[in-house]
Design an enzyme around this catalytic site. Structure first.
Site, PDB file in Angstrom:
ATOM      1  N   HIS A  37      50.987   3.559  25.259  1.00 28.26           N
ATOM      2  CA  HIS A  37      52.098   2.982  26.041  1.00 28.26           C
ATOM      3  C   HIS A  37      53.171   4.040  26.276  1.00 28.26           C
ATOM      4  O   HIS A  37      53.761   4.112  27.353  1.00 28.26           O
ATOM      5  CB  HIS A  37      52.729   1.802  25.285  1.00 28.26           C
ATOM      6  CG  HIS A  37      51.801   0.643  25.050  1.00 28.26           C
ATOM      7  ND1 HIS A  37      51.349   0.297  23.814  1.00 28.26           N
ATOM      8  CD2 HIS A  37      51.256  -0.248  25.917  1.00 28.26           C
ATOM      9  CE1 HIS A  37      50.561  -0.763  23.907  1.00 28.26           C
ATOM     10  NE2 HIS A  37      50.492  -1.116  25.165  1.00 28.26           N
ATOM     11  N   GLY A 147      46.998   1.956  31.861  1.00 26.88           N
ATOM     12  CA  GLY A 147      46.139   2.865  31.108  1.00 26.88           C
ATOM     13  C   GLY A 147      44.678   2.678  31.478  1.00 26.88           C
ATOM     14  O   GLY A 147      44.204   1.550  31.630  1.00 26.88           O
TER      15      GLY A 147
END
Ligand code: PAF
Length: 294
Positions: A37, A147
């Site tokens: 993150h 991601g």
């Protein structure tokens, strides 16, 4: 850094930012933040005037037997990380506000979820697509960051914004791994020490595929069987091992680039996913950097 819990307040702040002609970078998360993150947040920080991170464990993307209740949560720690990374706004809505009792509108893709995780997690991508449309409508970002560890999710979101003419650019960022090669995931916190060792056979199986493909093997079934054998011998219960077209996610019988090699498996009760993506000749994304004998 402002912590905002109400949808209307978030929308008001976004209007102010947009009024000043500033750009908004958005990182949607379910919290329990890790370095994966952080990489997304840094990308957002580098490319946008204002960074918004959302933290929302989205109930609609969990199946009835899945881990919604026990999904790891640590708001204090998440806020500390966001502050360190100079995030401007952390948006933390409640499930009640996101899904009031009379909620009835869902967003569903008809093809992309019929592969990989979508098959073992029915309804999962309907929940993801629905919450993302809601978050995009609230945060109205110029760029949103995802991601590539959740490879299928990145394909879903790219289709979603294209099909529904949503005005955010999507930027994907490569998987961050621990030193031993394990892809970072909030769910890694479920693993015991013994399970963690078993889990390492997941990135290792991807190295097996890479070597096979680089040695000229094009029979997908043969490659997948080698991967499955290695995973099973190391205590991973295979959910799927697939080699798919990078864009459509259609299964490939004969390997050709661009493609992705994707794995999902259970280590104990924990379901883990991982992948490598052959973008073009000589360019492989998400590759674990571990040495191993094959
Ligand atoms: O990848 C995640 O954490 C979630 O699926 C997302 C994109 C925040 C939607 O709930």
């Amino acid at each position: 850094m402002q912590v905002i819990r109400k949808i209307d307040k978030m929308k008001q702040e976004i209007e102010k930012i947009r009024g000043k002609k500033k750009t908004i970078g958005f990182v949607p998360t379910m919290g329990y933040l890790h370095d994966g993150h952080v990489k997304l947040i840094r990308e957002a920080r580098n490319s946008s005037d204002k960074v918004v991170v959302s933290i929302f464990v989205n109930p609609t993307q969990f199946g009835p037997q899945e881990d919604y209740e026990r999904y790891p949560r640590d708001e204090k720690r998440d806020l500390r990380i966001c502050k360190n990374e100079k995030v401007d706004y952390v948006f933390i809505p409640t499930a009640k506000d996101m899904y009031p009792d009379d909620f009835e509108t869902y967003v569903e893709l008809s093809k992309t979820p019929n592969h990989l995780c979508g098959l073992s997690r029915p309804g999962h991508f309907k929940g993801v697509a629905t919450v993302l449309v809601k978050l995009f409508n609230i945060v109205n970002p110029h760029i949103s960051f995802f991601g590539l560890k959740d490879f299928q999710q990145t394909v879903v979101v790219q289709k979603l914004v294209k099909d529904l003419n949503i005005g955010t650019k999507i930027k994907t960022v490569e998987t961050v791994r621990d030193k031993d090669g394990l892809a970072l995931s909030s769910r890694n916190s479920y693993l015991s020490d013994e399970e963690r060792i078993k889990a390492l056979s997941i990135p290792r199986s991807l190295i097996i595929a890479k070597k096979e493909i680089e040695n000229g093997e094009t029979d997908a079934e043969k490659i997948k069987n080698k991967m499955k054998k290695s995973l099973e011998e190391n205590g991973v219960k295979v959910d799927y091992v697939e080699i798919v077209d990078r864009n459509t996610l259609d299964e490939l019988k004969e390997v050709r680039i661009p493609c992705a090699v994707a794995v999902a498996g259970f280590v104990g009760k924990t379901r883990l996913i991982d992948n490598i993506i052959f973008e073009k000749k000589g360019k492989i994304l998400n590759l674990p950097k571990i040495k191993m004998e094959v």
